[in-house]
Design an enzyme around this catalytic site. Structure first.
Site, PDB file in Angstrom:
ATOM      1  N   LYS A 166       0.873  -1.183   0.000  1.00 52.52           N
ATOM      2  CA  LYS A 166       0.000   0.000   0.000  1.00 52.52           C
ATOM      3  C   LYS A 166       0.904   1.225   0.000  1.00 52.52           C
ATOM      4  O   LYS A 166       1.455   1.622   1.024  1.00 52.52           O
ATOM      5  CB  LYS A 166      -0.918   0.013   1.216  1.00 52.52           C
ATOM      6  CG  LYS A 166      -1.924   1.164   1.214  1.00 52.52           C
ATOM      7  CD  LYS A 166      -2.843   1.103   2.436  1.00 52.52           C
ATOM      8  CE  LYS A 166      -3.869   2.223   2.408  1.00 52.52           C
ATOM      9  NZ  LYS A 166      -3.239   3.563   2.442  1.00 52.52           N
ATOM     10  N   CYS A 224      28.175  28.097   0.414  1.00 53.86           N
ATOM     11  CA  CYS A 224      29.131  29.028  -0.212  1.00 53.86           C
ATOM     12  C   CYS A 224      30.567  28.528  -0.208  1.00 53.86           C
ATOM     13  O   CYS A 224      31.457  29.198  -0.744  1.00 53.86           O
ATOM     14  CB  CYS A 224      29.068  30.378   0.493  1.00 53.86           C
ATOM     15  SG  CYS A 224      29.709  30.361   2.197  1.00 53.86           S
TER      16      CYS A 224
END
Length: 717
Positions: A153, A453
């Site tokens: 399911k 960064c």
């Protein structure tokens, strides 16, 4: 035998294809058409091999070259087609979805987590099959020979896919079960959704499938969102649902969705059993799950007991699957028996879901993401297998800082207990079991550089910080949000969602870019109009001469909030003097109230950073912070609280706020029951007006505000 085996000689792009192509402008239209047809046929077969058979016959780079060539020829010779594989890259954004009625109802499934309820389902099915129909002709065959197909399911998004003459005609969300949203353009971007069927397919075929995001891709996608400063999805199902209903198909194409097909809703040629349908699906290019089993009573147990055992075995394997399931579905196999059983208004009577118990509090750590805050603080976040904690599904939890990780010996792969602090913030309480590949006492180590960064990450006591400052995109986004927040310059209309949109659209790459926004660019954005654009520009324009305390606070210097910024402004008077002291004489800062040695050092480090200095200089090109008014103008407004919205004539909003505070009053950024007046200028924000009305706060315009001041002998110039 597959297409690749039968037609390898006729189609040169199936096995060991050459990827050196002559220039498209050297081809005639007829040659281009022929090559396009061969490429489409080959790409479809390679998709089927990859997604359905899990047995690719060419390398990814080769596939990419074939796909790119097909795109090039279709564009050059205007040969686009609705069922071309190139439609998977998306298209222009939609304004809204069309509502479409389903071919057949997409009903829910009766369900329970109790094995006795599953046995009761079996008894009901047998009872109704024996009672139904003409027993003299049929006998009890359907009841006596009952077999079940057992399937996982899936915990995804259920959809209807309709194929006409083998081509994908439409894909529709479940909606209310009777009708849903037409998301065909989005569905075409999912690699495991064939644009065209293979083999001997029915002329008309409507199938039900479950769209989902694989667990490893979900965790990777969430990690990217966290590191970009975006809110992560709670679980794979939410991620899938949020993706499939995106109005921009290119967004869907960039996200990792897959699909399993599991039922025939309607077809021009139906099989006699569900298992026969599932066996045909791969022949048509429809991907099915490899965990499907048939419970037929062959091992001297009843089919329903085999189905219950199937569920228990799948529960044990649940964590090893790369997709979320929350139970199993048990379906009557025989189609004629299904029709006899019929359906209720809510669910089909031939199927039953045997649910798994919810995961409770204990779950494994799949990965660790690094979140960068406004001040550069690094917060490690555990990405978890979704788990129920106090009735809430949790897929991430804070690990707080490197020191706490080391103390608890937390590592990726460990099974941990998760709790929620104050029913809000999930956190890892303890390690329950070390991962199989982890040494006792091992723990996760932060990376050396920022994932956003690539600047160095440095430790500061128990904490860690990214050294990138405002040059770090994660810090930038949060810095802009803070700059515009109540603790900054109080720019109404610049909340998290708006800032994210402006950054993502390339309109904001720095705080200074706020002052270079153009109306023409804003009105082109989704959800914007002339009024909202003008309101935002007016807000920004009103902040070109901010009070010094507001500006210092808005820069987001670590440990410097509004109170400390106010003390710095009183001590130094101008921004130039604050900055000079921070850069050249940090010991002088220690004489300021609320500033000790640690805070002084932090302020110095902020202004000494070259990237921060450049960012501040860029802002100062647009902004002139006003000198601090250190003189006490009196107490005429003592006990009075004012909130301002919109721009004033003759003075800035900041000047009006300074005047109120200089005369003993309070100028706050948000309306509450303690507010005495909301002063409304030009292009005011609607939120503050609504709050004022809700709290019975008097609303005055600028003229009335000036009159109120004049009555107390206060001028506003």
């Amino acid at each position: 035998m597959s297409l690749a085996d039968e037609d390898a000689e006729e189609n040169p792009y199936l096995r060991d294809p050459q990827t050196e192509f002559e220039s498209a402008d050297q081809l005639s239209e007829a040659e281009a058409i022929e090559q396009v047809e061969l490429l489409r046929e080959a790409v479809r077969e390679h998709d089927r091999r990859y997604y359905v058979e899990n047995d690719p016959i060419i390398a990814d780079r080769t596939y990419d070259a074939l796909f790119a060539r097909l795109q090039e020829l279709e564009a050059t010779f205007d040969l686009t087609h609705p069922d071309s594989p190139t439609r998977s890259v998306g298209g222009e954004p939609l304004e809204e979805f069309e509502t479409v009625e389903h071919v057949a109802p997409l009903l829910s499934i009766d369900q329970s987590g109790d094995a006795d309820d599953v046995r009761e389902f079996d008894e009901r099915v047998r009872r109704e099959l024996r009672a139904g129909g003409d027993a003299n002709e049929r006998g009890d065959g359907h009841a006596d020979d009952l077999e079940y197909v057992c399937e996982p399911k899936f915990d995804g998004v259920s959809m209807e896919f309709v194929y006409e003459d083998g081509s994908l005609e439409r894909a529709v969300t479940r909606g209310d079960g009777r009708e849903g949203d037409d998301v065909t353009r989005n569905a075409r971007t999912i690699g495991s959704v064939p644009q065209r069927l293979h083999g001997d397919y029915p002329d008309f075929l409507a199938v039900r499938g479950e769209v989902y995001m694989p667990k490893d891709d979900f965790q990777a996608h969430n990690r990217e969102r966290i590191e970009r400063g975006e809110e992560p999805f709670a679980n794979p199902r939410n991620a899938t649902a949020g993706t499939i209903r995106q109005l921009d198909p290119t967004v869907v194409a960039d996200r990792p969705l897959e699909v399993f097909f599991f039922d025939v809703l309607e077809a021009s040629d139906l099989e006699e059993s569900h298992r026969a349908e599932l066996e045909r699906f791969p022949e048509w290019g429809l991907r099915v799950n490899d965990r499907v089993e048939v419970a037929d009573g062959a091992d001297d147990r009843s089919p329903i007991e085999e189905a219950i055992d199937y569920r228990d075995r799948l529960l044990e394997a649940r964590d090893d699957l790369n997709y979320e399931i929350d139970g199993v579905v048990i379906k009557v196999d025989d189609r004629e028996a299904r029709e006899q059983l019929g359906r209720t208004a809510r669910h089909d009577r031939y199927a039953f879901a045997y649910k798994f118990p919810a995961r409770a509090e204990v779950t494994p750590i799949v990965d660790v993401a690094v979140q960068i805050g406004r001040t550069g603080r690094v917060t490690p976040v555990a990405l978890l297998e979704p788990v129920d904690v106090g009735g809430v599904t949790v897929s991430r939890a804070s690990l707080h800082n490197p020191e706490e990780i080391a103390e608890k010996n937390v590592d990726v792969g460990d099974t941990v207990r998760v709790q929620r602090a104050g029913d809000v913030i999930p956190y890892v309480e303890e390690v329950v079991e070390k991962g199989a590949e982890n040494e006792p006492g091992s723990h996760y180590e932060l990376p050396d550089s920022c994932p956003v960064c690539e600047s160095a990450i440095e430790r500061d006591g128990p904490m860690a910080f990214c050294t990138g400052g405002l040059a770090c995109d994660a810090q930038l986004r949060r810095s802009i949000e803070y700059y515009a927040s109540d603790d900054g310059l109080d720019l109404e209309g610049l909340g998290e969602k708006t800032v994210r949109q402006l950054v993502d659209e390339g309109l904001l790459g720095s705080i200074a870019d706020l002052y270079e926004l153009e109306r023409a660019d804003l009105v082109e954005l989704e959800g914007w109009g002339e009024t909202s654009a003008e309101n935002l520009l007016a807000e920004v324009d009103s902040a070109r001469e901010p009070p010094l305390p507001d500006f210092v606070s808005a820069l987001g210097v670590p440990h410097v909030g509004p109170a400390t910024a106010r003390e710095l402004a009183r001590e130094f008077g101008t921004f130039e003097d604050v900055r000079e002291a921070a850069e050249c004489d940090p010991e002088r800062l220690e004489g300021v109230d609320d500033v000790g040695e640690t805070v002084a050092e932090t302020i110095h480090d902020f202004f000494a950073s070259e990237s921060n200095a450049d960012a501040v200089d860029d802002v100062l090109a647009h902004v002139s912070p006003r000198e601090a008014d250190v003189e006490d103008g009196g107490d005429e407004l003592e006990g009075q609280t004012f909130v301002f919205t919109g721009s004033l004539e003759g003075v800035t909003r900041s000047e009006a706020q300074e005047t109120v505070e200089a005369h003993g009053g309070n100028a706050t950024s948000s309306v509450s029951g303690n507010t005495d007046y909301l002063v409304v200028g030009e292009n005011p924000g609607q939120t503050k007006r609504d709050d004022a009305e809700a709290n019975d706060v008097p609303i005055v315009d600028e003229a009335e505000f000036r009159e109120l001041l004049a009555e107390r002998g206060i001028g506003l110039e």
